[in-house]
Scaffold this motif. Structure first.
Motif, PDB file in Angstrom:
ATOM      1  N   THR A   1       3.784 -66.742 -11.433  1.00  0.00           N
ATOM      2  CA  THR A   1       3.023 -66.260 -10.276  1.00  0.00           C
ATOM      3  C   THR A   1       1.652 -65.766 -10.709  1.00  0.00           C
ATOM      4  O   THR A   1       0.638 -66.078 -10.073  1.00  0.00           O
ATOM      5  CB  THR A   1       3.791 -65.142  -9.552  1.00  0.00           C
ATOM      6  N   ALA A   2       1.605 -65.000 -11.784  1.00  0.00           N
ATOM      7  CA  ALA A   2       0.330 -64.491 -12.294  1.00  0.00           C
ATOM      8  C   ALA A   2      -0.599 -65.660 -12.629  1.00  0.00           C
ATOM      9  O   ALA A   2      -1.774 -65.670 -12.245  1.00  0.00           O
ATOM     10  CB  ALA A   2       0.549 -63.603 -13.517  1.00  0.00           C
ATOM     11  N   HIS A   3      -0.050 -66.652 -13.314  1.00  0.00           N
ATOM     12  CA  HIS A   3      -0.845 -67.819 -13.699  1.00  0.00           C
ATOM     13  C   HIS A   3      -1.334 -68.585 -12.468  1.00  0.00           C
ATOM     14  O   HIS A   3      -2.521 -68.915 -12.362  1.00  0.00           O
ATOM     15  CB  HIS A   3      -0.022 -68.731 -14.614  1.00  0.00           C
ATOM     16  N   ALA A   4      -0.422 -68.858 -11.518  1.00  0.00           N
ATOM     17  CA  ALA A   4      -0.781 -69.629 -10.321  1.00  0.00           C
ATOM     18  C   ALA A   4      -1.800 -68.895  -9.458  1.00  0.00           C
ATOM     19  O   ALA A   4      -2.611 -69.519  -8.775  1.00  0.00           O
ATOM     20  CB  ALA A   4       0.472 -69.932  -9.500  1.00  0.00           C
ATOM     21  N   SER A   5      -1.766 -67.566  -9.508  1.00  0.00           N
ATOM     22  CA  SER A   5      -2.665 -66.758  -8.678  1.00  0.00           C
ATOM     23  C   SER A   5      -3.933 -66.340  -9.409  1.00  0.00           C
ATOM     24  O   SER A   5      -4.757 -65.615  -8.835  1.00  0.00           O
ATOM     25  CB  SER A   5      -1.925 -65.508  -8.200  1.00  0.00           C
ATOM     26  N   HIS A   6      -4.045 -66.729 -10.685  1.00  0.00           N
ATOM     27  CA  HIS A   6      -5.203 -66.346 -11.507  1.00  0.00           C
ATOM     28  C   HIS A   6      -5.333 -64.824 -11.590  1.00  0.00           C
ATOM     29  O   HIS A   6      -6.416 -64.261 -11.438  1.00  0.00           O
ATOM     30  CB  HIS A   6      -6.492 -66.987 -10.977  1.00  0.00           C
ATOM     31  N   VAL A   7      -4.190 -64.175 -11.808  1.00  0.00           N
ATOM     32  CA  VAL A   7      -4.100 -62.718 -11.894  1.00  0.00           C
ATOM     33  C   VAL A   7      -3.669 -62.363 -13.317  1.00  0.00           C
ATOM     34  O   VAL A   7      -2.748 -62.991 -13.852  1.00  0.00           O
ATOM     35  CB  VAL A   7      -3.042 -62.200 -10.886  1.00  0.00           C
ATOM     36  N   PRO A   8      -4.297 -61.369 -13.943  1.00  0.00           N
ATOM     37  CA  PRO A   8      -3.850 -60.963 -15.279  1.00  0.00           C
ATOM     38  C   PRO A   8      -2.385 -60.498 -15.239  1.00  0.00           C
ATOM     39  O   PRO A   8      -1.993 -59.718 -14.357  1.00  0.00           O
ATOM     40  CB  PRO A   8      -4.773 -59.799 -15.635  1.00  0.00           C
ATOM     41  N   GLY A   9      -1.585 -60.976 -16.171  1.00  0.00           N
ATOM     42  CA  GLY A   9      -0.162 -60.629 -16.211  1.00  0.00           C
ATOM     43  C   GLY A   9       0.103 -59.143 -16.360  1.00  0.00           C
ATOM     44  O   GLY A   9       1.152 -58.659 -15.942  1.00  0.00           O
ATOM     45  N   ASP A  10      -0.847 -58.400 -16.927  1.00  0.00           N
ATOM     46  CA  ASP A  10      -0.637 -56.966 -17.093  1.00  0.00           C
ATOM     47  C   ASP A  10      -0.933 -56.182 -15.811  1.00  0.00           C
ATOM     48  O   ASP A  10      -0.734 -54.983 -15.749  1.00  0.00           O
ATOM     49  CB  ASP A  10      -1.453 -56.411 -18.264  1.00  0.00           C
ATOM     50  N   ARG A  11      -1.401 -56.890 -14.766  1.00  0.00           N
ATOM     51  CA  ARG A  11      -1.677 -56.240 -13.473  1.00  0.00           C
ATOM     52  C   ARG A  11      -0.686 -56.648 -12.390  1.00  0.00           C
ATOM     53  O   ARG A  11      -0.766 -56.164 -11.267  1.00  0.00           O
ATOM     54  CB  ARG A  11      -3.088 -56.555 -12.996  1.00  0.00           C
ATOM     55  N   LEU A  12       0.224 -57.552 -12.724  1.00  0.00           N
ATOM     56  CA  LEU A  12       1.276 -57.945 -11.780  1.00  0.00           C
ATOM     57  C   LEU A  12       2.522 -57.129 -12.108  1.00  0.00           C
ATOM     58  O   LEU A  12       3.111 -57.289 -13.176  1.00  0.00           O
ATOM     59  CB  LEU A  12       1.561 -59.443 -11.863  1.00  0.00           C
ATOM     60  N   ALA A  13       2.879 -56.235 -11.204  1.00  0.00           N
ATOM     61  CA  ALA A  13       4.051 -55.368 -11.410  1.00  0.00           C
ATOM     62  C   ALA A  13       5.297 -56.100 -10.938  1.00  0.00           C
ATOM     63  O   ALA A  13       5.407 -56.462  -9.771  1.00  0.00           O
ATOM     64  CB  ALA A  13       3.875 -54.065 -10.625  1.00  0.00           C
ATOM     65  N   LYS A  14       6.212 -56.341 -11.866  1.00  0.00           N
ATOM     66  CA  LYS A  14       7.456 -57.023 -11.493  1.00  0.00           C
ATOM     67  C   LYS A  14       8.603 -56.022 -11.482  1.00  0.00           C
ATOM     68  O   LYS A  14       8.597 -55.026 -12.212  1.00  0.00           O
ATOM     69  CB  LYS A  14       7.761 -58.191 -12.420  1.00  0.00           C
ATOM     70  N   ALA A  15       9.568 -56.304 -10.639  1.00  0.00           N
ATOM     71  CA  ALA A  15      10.759 -55.459 -10.523  1.00  0.00           C
ATOM     72  C   ALA A  15      11.916 -56.136 -11.226  1.00  0.00           C
ATOM     73  O   ALA A  15      12.177 -57.319 -11.013  1.00  0.00           O
ATOM     74  CB  ALA A  15      11.099 -55.247  -9.055  1.00  0.00           C
ATOM     75  N   VAL A  16      12.599 -55.365 -12.061  1.00  0.00           N
ATOM     76  CA  VAL A  16      13.810 -55.840 -12.710  1.00  0.00           C
ATOM     77  C   VAL A  16      14.929 -54.935 -12.219  1.00  0.00           C
ATOM     78  O   VAL A  16      14.891 -53.721 -12.421  1.00  0.00           O
ATOM     79  CB  VAL A  16      13.685 -55.787 -14.248  1.00  0.00           C
ATOM     80  N   VAL A  17      15.908 -55.518 -11.530  1.00  0.00           N
ATOM     81  CA  VAL A  17      16.988 -54.734 -10.934  1.00  0.00           C
ATOM     82  C   VAL A  17      18.141 -54.635 -11.930  1.00  0.00           C
ATOM     83  O   VAL A  17      18.623 -55.648 -12.447  1.00  0.00           O
ATOM     84  CB  VAL A  17      17.471 -55.358  -9.607  1.00  0.00           C
ATOM     85  N   LEU A  18      18.552 -53.399 -12.170  1.00  0.00           N
ATOM     86  CA  LEU A  18      19.611 -53.110 -13.144  1.00  0.00           C
ATOM     87  C   LEU A  18      20.764 -52.389 -12.467  1.00  0.00           C
ATOM     88  O   LEU A  18      20.567 -51.630 -11.513  1.00  0.00           O
ATOM     89  CB  LEU A  18      19.054 -52.220 -14.259  1.00  0.00           C
ATOM     90  N   THR A  19      21.964 -52.621 -12.999  1.00  0.00           N
ATOM     91  CA  THR A  19      23.118 -51.844 -12.553  1.00  0.00           C
ATOM     92  C   THR A  19      23.300 -50.683 -13.517  1.00  0.00           C
ATOM     93  O   THR A  19      22.992 -50.789 -14.704  1.00  0.00           O
ATOM     94  CB  THR A  19      24.414 -52.673 -12.523  1.00  0.00           C
ATOM     95  N   ARG A  20      23.770 -49.593 -12.972  1.00  0.00           N
ATOM     96  CA  ARG A  20      24.041 -48.406 -13.768  1.00  0.00           C
ATOM     97  C   ARG A  20      25.262 -47.725 -13.185  1.00  0.00           C
ATOM     98  O   ARG A  20      25.705 -48.069 -12.089  1.00  0.00           O
ATOM     99  CB  ARG A  20      22.856 -47.462 -13.732  1.00  0.00           C
ATOM    100  N   GLU A  21      25.782 -46.795 -13.915  1.00  0.00           N
ATOM    101  CA  GLU A  21      26.905 -46.014 -13.430  1.00  0.00           C
ATOM    102  C   GLU A  21      26.531 -45.416 -12.070  1.00  0.00           C
ATOM    103  O   GLU A  21      25.534 -44.711 -11.947  1.00  0.00           O
ATOM    104  CB  GLU A  21      27.162 -44.886 -14.443  1.00  0.00           C
TER     105      GLU A  21
END
Length: 156
Positions: free
Chosen positions: A32-52
């Protein structure tokens, strides 16, 4: 599909000015960053984790990976990647892999990597694989003011 309704309502309720950028369909945040010509360090991605006892969203730059051990140290319990079915339950108006990094909009606890704290502007997944939300860094910090800011990522 377009911008996820939950995200759109949340941003509007918080009086956040945003711009929705359309891009060709991608299957990763880095793509997405590449296709949008956006620096990868400015695209905030969410990683969903399970926890207790539930779930947590780790927010890191698209050009980085989540350090699970760092999250486990903070939470003092094991975490693992959530399944696609679990993610679909929590984010019903989003496509898998295009989860907005604003956990509060979906009533999910979140952590944000400190590397995103000083960016002049930030881009967010919009809930599908064709929309990207652009906001100022100041607005992003306002949205994330109640989220724990910690070092939770490492470069690819």
């Amino acid at each position: 599909m377009g911008l996820a309704l939950t995200l759109q309502q949340y941003l509007d309720d918080k009086h956040i000015d945003y711009e929705v950028l359309k891009h060709k369909r991608t299957c990763s945040s880095e793509g997405t960053a590449h296709a949008s010509h956006v620096p990868g360090d400015r695209l905030a991605k969410a990683v969903v984790l399970t926890r207790e006892g539930g779930f947590v969203v780790a927010v890191v730059p698209a050009c980085a990976r989540v350090e699970l051990k760092a999250i486990e140290r903070i939470l003092r319990c094991p975490v693992e990647m959530a399944s696609e079915d679990e993610i679909a339950e929590i984010f019903p108006d989003c496509e898998t892999g295009a989860i907005p990094p604003i956990g509060e909009a979906y009533a999910v606890e979140a952590f944000i990597d400190q590397s995103l704290d000083e960016k002049p502007d930030v881009y967010l997944e919009g809930g599908d694989h064709r929309s990207l939300v652009h906001i100022t860094g100041e607005q992003f910090r306002e949205l994330m003011k109640d989220v724990r800011h910690v070092r939770i990522s490492a470069s690819h």
